[in-house]
Design an enzyme around this catalytic site. Structure first.
Site, PDB file in Angstrom:
ATOM      1  N   LYS A 210       0.835  -1.180   0.095  1.00  0.00           N
ATOM      2  CA  LYS A 210      -0.077   0.095  -0.202  1.00  0.00           C
ATOM      3  C   LYS A 210       0.801   1.456  -0.007  1.00  0.00           C
ATOM      4  O   LYS A 210       0.870   2.122  -0.714  1.00  0.00           O
ATOM      5  CB  LYS A 210      -1.029  -0.037   1.288  1.00  0.00           C
ATOM      6  CG  LYS A 210      -1.687   1.071   1.388  1.00  0.00           C
ATOM      7  CD  LYS A 210      -2.818   0.917   2.520  1.00  0.00           C
ATOM      8  CE  LYS A 210      -3.253   2.365   2.884  1.00  0.00           C
ATOM      9  NZ  LYS A 210      -4.357   2.205   4.142  1.00  0.00           N
ATOM     10  N   GLU A 216      10.340  -4.646   4.341  1.00  0.00           N
ATOM     11  CA  GLU A 216      10.652  -6.020   4.067  1.00  0.00           C
ATOM     12  C   GLU A 216      10.371  -6.178   2.697  1.00  0.00           C
ATOM     13  O   GLU A 216      10.972  -7.045   1.845  1.00  0.00           O
ATOM     14  CB  GLU A 216       9.499  -6.926   4.891  1.00  0.00           C
ATOM     15  CG  GLU A 216      10.008  -6.949   6.366  1.00  0.00           C
ATOM     16  CD  GLU A 216       9.227  -5.904   7.171  1.00  0.00           C
ATOM     17  OE1 GLU A 216       9.137  -4.814   6.672  1.00  0.00           O
ATOM     18  OE2 GLU A 216       9.084  -6.062   8.416  1.00  0.00           O
ATOM     19  N   GLY A 272      -4.777  -1.657   5.036  1.00  0.00           N
ATOM     20  CA  GLY A 272      -4.042  -2.678   4.645  1.00  0.00           C
ATOM     21  C   GLY A 272      -4.937  -4.313   4.753  1.00  0.00           C
ATOM     22  O   GLY A 272      -4.865  -4.953   4.187  1.00  0.00           O
ATOM     23  N   ARG A 273      -5.304  -4.433   6.111  1.00  0.00           N
ATOM     24  CA  ARG A 273      -5.895  -5.836   6.349  1.00  0.00           C
ATOM     25  C   ARG A 273      -7.497  -5.777   5.995  1.00  0.00           C
ATOM     26  O   ARG A 273      -7.974  -6.756   6.211  1.00  0.00           O
ATOM     27  CB  ARG A 273      -5.669  -5.822   8.011  1.00  0.00           C
ATOM     28  CG  ARG A 273      -6.582  -4.700   8.747  1.00  0.00           C
ATOM     29  CD  ARG A 273      -6.139  -4.747  10.222  1.00  0.00           C
ATOM     30  NE  ARG A 273      -6.619  -3.628  10.887  1.00  0.00           N
ATOM     31  CZ  ARG A 273      -5.945  -2.381  11.072  1.00  0.00           C
ATOM     32  NH1 ARG A 273      -4.674  -2.313  10.686  1.00  0.00           N
ATOM     33  NH2 ARG A 273      -6.371  -1.432  11.913  1.00  0.00           N
ATOM     34  N   GLU A 358      -4.859  -6.430  14.768  1.00  0.00           N
ATOM     35  CA  GLU A 358      -4.326  -5.289  14.377  1.00  0.00           C
ATOM     36  C   GLU A 358      -5.344  -4.202  14.486  1.00  0.00           C
ATOM     37  O   GLU A 358      -5.221  -2.920  14.702  1.00  0.00           O
ATOM     38  CB  GLU A 358      -3.662  -5.383  12.972  1.00  0.00           C
ATOM     39  CG  GLU A 358      -2.809  -4.296  12.871  1.00  0.00           C
ATOM     40  CD  GLU A 358      -1.755  -4.255  11.483  1.00  0.00           C
ATOM     41  OE1 GLU A 358      -2.415  -4.375  10.394  1.00  0.00           O
ATOM     42  OE2 GLU A 358      -0.649  -4.561  11.608  1.00  0.00           O
ATOM     43  N   HIS A 389      -5.973 -33.288  17.720  1.00  0.00           N
ATOM     44  CA  HIS A 389      -4.859 -34.268  18.312  1.00  0.00           C
ATOM     45  C   HIS A 389      -3.719 -33.457  19.019  1.00  0.00           C
ATOM     46  O   HIS A 389      -2.944 -33.990  19.112  1.00  0.00           O
ATOM     47  CB  HIS A 389      -4.491 -35.022  17.330  1.00  0.00           C
ATOM     48  CG  HIS A 389      -5.722 -35.930  16.943  1.00  0.00           C
ATOM     49  ND1 HIS A 389      -5.924 -37.107  17.355  1.00  0.00           N
ATOM     50  CD2 HIS A 389      -6.547 -35.889  15.878  1.00  0.00           C
ATOM     51  CE1 HIS A 389      -6.802 -37.802  16.698  1.00  0.00           C
ATOM     52  NE2 HIS A 389      -7.451 -36.776  15.900  1.00  0.00           N
ATOM     53  N   LYS A 513       9.565  -0.981  14.116  1.00  0.00           N
ATOM     54  CA  LYS A 513      10.156  -0.452  12.800  1.00  0.00           C
ATOM     55  C   LYS A 513      11.393   0.640  12.968  1.00  0.00           C
ATOM     56  O   LYS A 513      12.335   0.486  12.427  1.00  0.00           O
ATOM     57  CB  LYS A 513       9.285   0.107  11.937  1.00  0.00           C
ATOM     58  CG  LYS A 513       8.048  -1.086  11.270  1.00  0.00           C
ATOM     59  CD  LYS A 513       7.433  -0.034  10.604  1.00  0.00           C
ATOM     60  CE  LYS A 513       5.915  -0.755   9.962  1.00  0.00           C
ATOM     61  NZ  LYS A 513       4.930  -0.133   9.307  1.00  0.00           N
TER      62      LYS A 513
HETATM   63  O1  LIG Z   1       1.037  -2.872   2.289  1.00  0.00           O
HETATM   64  P1  LIG Z   1       2.096  -2.095   3.028  1.00  0.00           P
HETATM   65  O2  LIG Z   1       2.090  -0.628   2.867  1.00  0.00           O
HETATM   66  O3  LIG Z   1       3.485  -2.747   2.457  1.00  0.00           O
HETATM   67  O4  LIG Z   1       2.031  -2.482   4.611  1.00  0.00           O
HETATM   68  C1  LIG Z   1       1.962  -3.821   5.002  1.00  0.00           C
HETATM   69  C2  LIG Z   1       1.656  -4.166   6.471  1.00  0.00           C
HETATM   70  O5  LIG Z   1       2.733  -3.362   7.302  1.00  0.00           O
HETATM   71  C3  LIG Z   1       2.264  -2.601   8.321  1.00  0.00           C
HETATM   72  O6  LIG Z   1       3.214  -2.452   9.022  1.00  0.00           O
HETATM   73  C4  LIG Z   1       0.799  -2.768   8.910  1.00  0.00           C
HETATM   74  O7  LIG Z   1       1.103  -3.285  10.079  1.00  0.00           O
HETATM   75  C5  LIG Z   1       0.013  -3.727   8.019  1.00  0.00           C
HETATM   76  O8  LIG Z   1      -1.259  -3.023   8.593  1.00  0.00           O
HETATM   77  C6  LIG Z   1       0.220  -3.597   6.622  1.00  0.00           C
HETATM   78  O9  LIG Z   1      -0.660  -4.497   5.887  1.00  0.00           O
END
Ligand SMILES: O=P(O)(O)OC[C@H]1O[C@H](O)[C@H](O)[C@@H](O)[C@@H]1O
Length: 549
Positions: A210, A216, A272-273, A358, A389, A513
């Site tokens: 986004k 990462e 994002g979620r 989240e 199990h 972060k």
């Molecule tokens: O889609 P992006 O901007 O790469 O974000 C990826 C993810 O990282 C963030 O740290 C948030 O905690 C998430 O809500 C998000 O979905």
């Protein structure tokens, strides 16, 4: 948003629930079922294809009425309507919350800052569909002219969990001559294992982010680009045929070297979620095809409309949300298990962890005041029979209150083994048996009647009274997946509304972060360790020694 006048736990509706809880005491589900022979059919709801049974919950008609009173007093419906209208209910980020617009029909009108966003949503869906068809048909070729056969989605959090989960769920609908991989972890092992058996000439990378700033994802995308260019022995102009981006940030996308003509857009009003039904779902659309993807969107929309219009007594997300509030506040339940009886739903709970934890893992209210009531639970679980199990022992006989959702399907997904052994009935017999055992348990008298030695009776007794929701559908189709996800999205919404928290920000992920950026040079160059606390500094030193630095 108007500040709430009375704190949640000082509202008369809350106090009434507390008193009611005391009266209910240790009332057992055995008693509730005995008192009402119709309970098993009365405490049910049908929403689209989803049949919900909430009869095995520690509630009476009075409990449900009091919970609905709480929903009314806390303004759940008002906030819901504000969300659907595109008001900026995510106050800490000053954003609208409009994932519901992603699945609105073409002729819907939903405005943000005076602009109807629906045409743009459908324009992107149409572009995604055209691109998906080109990949599926082989028309889109790589730099060397070979057909694309491998699709690698690189993203993390909401830019990974949704498509990765939905790809697994709908695997039986996917085009079989295409390979899909999902890379998220900044641990290089993830990308390494994903690409080691792939031919770069036939590989498309979808960079999903986004913000397009997530370290990462950008790191993995950079490594993927190097891998591709090095192995194909070509220059950067090959990127155009092997990389596309899914993002809200065109500037960063083009800064990375991806042509914005190969970018599929979404907007800051999509969390994002809450995003895998946006452009973030491109890998899924390529896998299942645009028609199936649209069926899934229709499933989402069906439950959106249900949530928006169904009366409180018949509103499934409202009910599920209220039940969670009830157990958190008045039974001190700390966690919530989601136990699917479908192998295809193996990543479903992991997806819900981000959606729920989240969103509702917050401890200050909308005005920044500390809350003194429980907010979001720990969400956990894996496919049910495997769990039986492993950890079900604790749910049955441990000391914790763990409300659980059981999700199952009447028809198996077509299988090569179909008709050989009746596996599906066995799976579903376990599904029904578990909620029965959890609810009703086994009394000491029943154990004794089996001739069990007296010293073992306590060990073999099942207290029961463990609450569960059963969600049953005919078949796990794209539409049913959309319905399920929307059901949980709105359940999370209801709880956040009642707890008076902002379910749409995620400030809690920021600190780690920032600190990681400070620690990285300590690990790499040994610089700046003196600024760290003594534990982290010692650990960093130990790491450097082990690393041979
Ligand atoms: O889609 P992006 O901007 O790469 O974000 C990826 C993810 O990282 C963030 O740290 C948030 O905690 C998430 O809500 C998000 O979905």
């Amino acid at each position: 948003m108007n500040a709430r006048q009375t704190r949640l736990n000082q509202m008369p509706e809350w106090t009434a629930l507390g008193k009611h809880r005391e009266q209910l005491g240790g009332t057992h589900l055995r008693e509730l079922f005995a008192a009402d022979p119709e309970r098993g059919s009365r405490y049910t709801l049908q929403v689209g294809d989803l049949y919900l049974d909430h009869s095995k919950h520690l509630v009476t008609d009075e409990t449900l009425a009091l919970l609905r009173d709480l929903a009314a007093a806390t303004g759940v419906a008002g906030l819901r309507d504000a969300m659907f209208r595109g008001e900026k209910i995510n106050t800490t980020e000053d954003r609208a919350v409009l994932h519901t617009a992603l699945r609105a029909p073409r002729d819907a009108v939903i405005e943000v800052d005076g602009e109807n966003v629906v045409p743009a949503v459908h324009a992107v869906l149409d572009r995604m569909a055209a691109f998906s068809e080109k990949i599926r048909s082989g028309e889109w070729t790589g730099h060397t002219g070979r057909r694309i056969r491998n699709i690698v989605n690189i993203g993390i959090g909401g830019s990974d969990l949704g498509p990765a989960m939905a790809y697994e769920v709908l695997r039986s609908y996917t085009q079989r001559d295409l390979t899909f991989r999902f890379v998220s972890n900044v641990d290089g092992a993830d990308l390494h294992e994903a690409v080691r058996d792939l031919d770069p000439a036939e590989t498309l990378f979808i960079i999903a982010s986004k913000t397009f700033t997530t370290i990462e994802t950008i790191t993995n995308a950079t490594s993927a680009r190097d891998w591709l260019l090095t192995n194909l022995r070509v220059g950067p102009d090959a990127v155009a045929k092997h990389f596309v981006a899914l993002s809200t940030n065109a500037e960063k996308v083009s800064g990375f070297g991806i042509d914005t003509a190969n970018m599929f857009e979404f907007w800051d009003w999509v969390g994002g979620r809450y995003s895998y039904d946006s452009a973030i779902g491109l890998s899924l659309m390529i896998a299942i095809g645009p028609d199936r993807f649209r069926e899934m969107l229709d499933g989402f929309h069906l439950v959106d409309e249900h949530f928006r219009t169904a009366p409180a007594e018949a509103n499934a997300p409202l009910l599920l949300g209220l039940l969670g509030v009830w157990y958190g506040a008045f039974f001190d339940a700390q966690s919530h298990a989601v136990l699917p009886y479908s192998h295809y739903l193996s990543k479903f709970t992991a997806y819900l962890q981000q959606l729920d934890m989240e969103s509702n893992g917050k401890s200050v209210d909308r005005d920044g005041n500390p809350v003194d009531w429980q907010t979001g639970p720990v969400v956990w679980g894996t496919p049910g029979t495997n769990g039986q199990h492993a950890y079900y022992q604790l749910i049955h006989q441990g000391t914790k209150v763990i409300p659980a959702d059981f999700i199952g399907f009447a028809k198996p997904v077509p299988s090569l083994l179909a008709g050989l052994v009746p596996q599906h009935d066995l799976l579903m017999a376990n599904f029904f048996a578990q909620t029965q055992a959890l609810a009703f348990g086994k009394t000491p008298e029943e154990v004794r009647a089996e001739g069990v030695a007296e010293e073992l009776v306590a060990h073999k007794t099942f207290k029961g009274n463990h609450p569960t929701t059963t969600i049953l559908a005919e078949e796990l189709t794209p539409s049913v997946l959309g319905q399920l996800i929307a059901l949980y999205e709105h359940k999370v919404f209801v709880q956040g509304a009642i707890w008076n928290i902002d379910s749409f920000d995620q400030w809690g992920v920021e600190l780690g972060k920032v600190l990681a950026k400070k620690i990285e040079p300590v690990l790499t160059d040994g610089k700046g360790g003196e600024q760290l606390d003594s534990s982290t500094a010692t650990l960093a030193g130990k790491y450097r020694t082990l690393r041979g630095r």
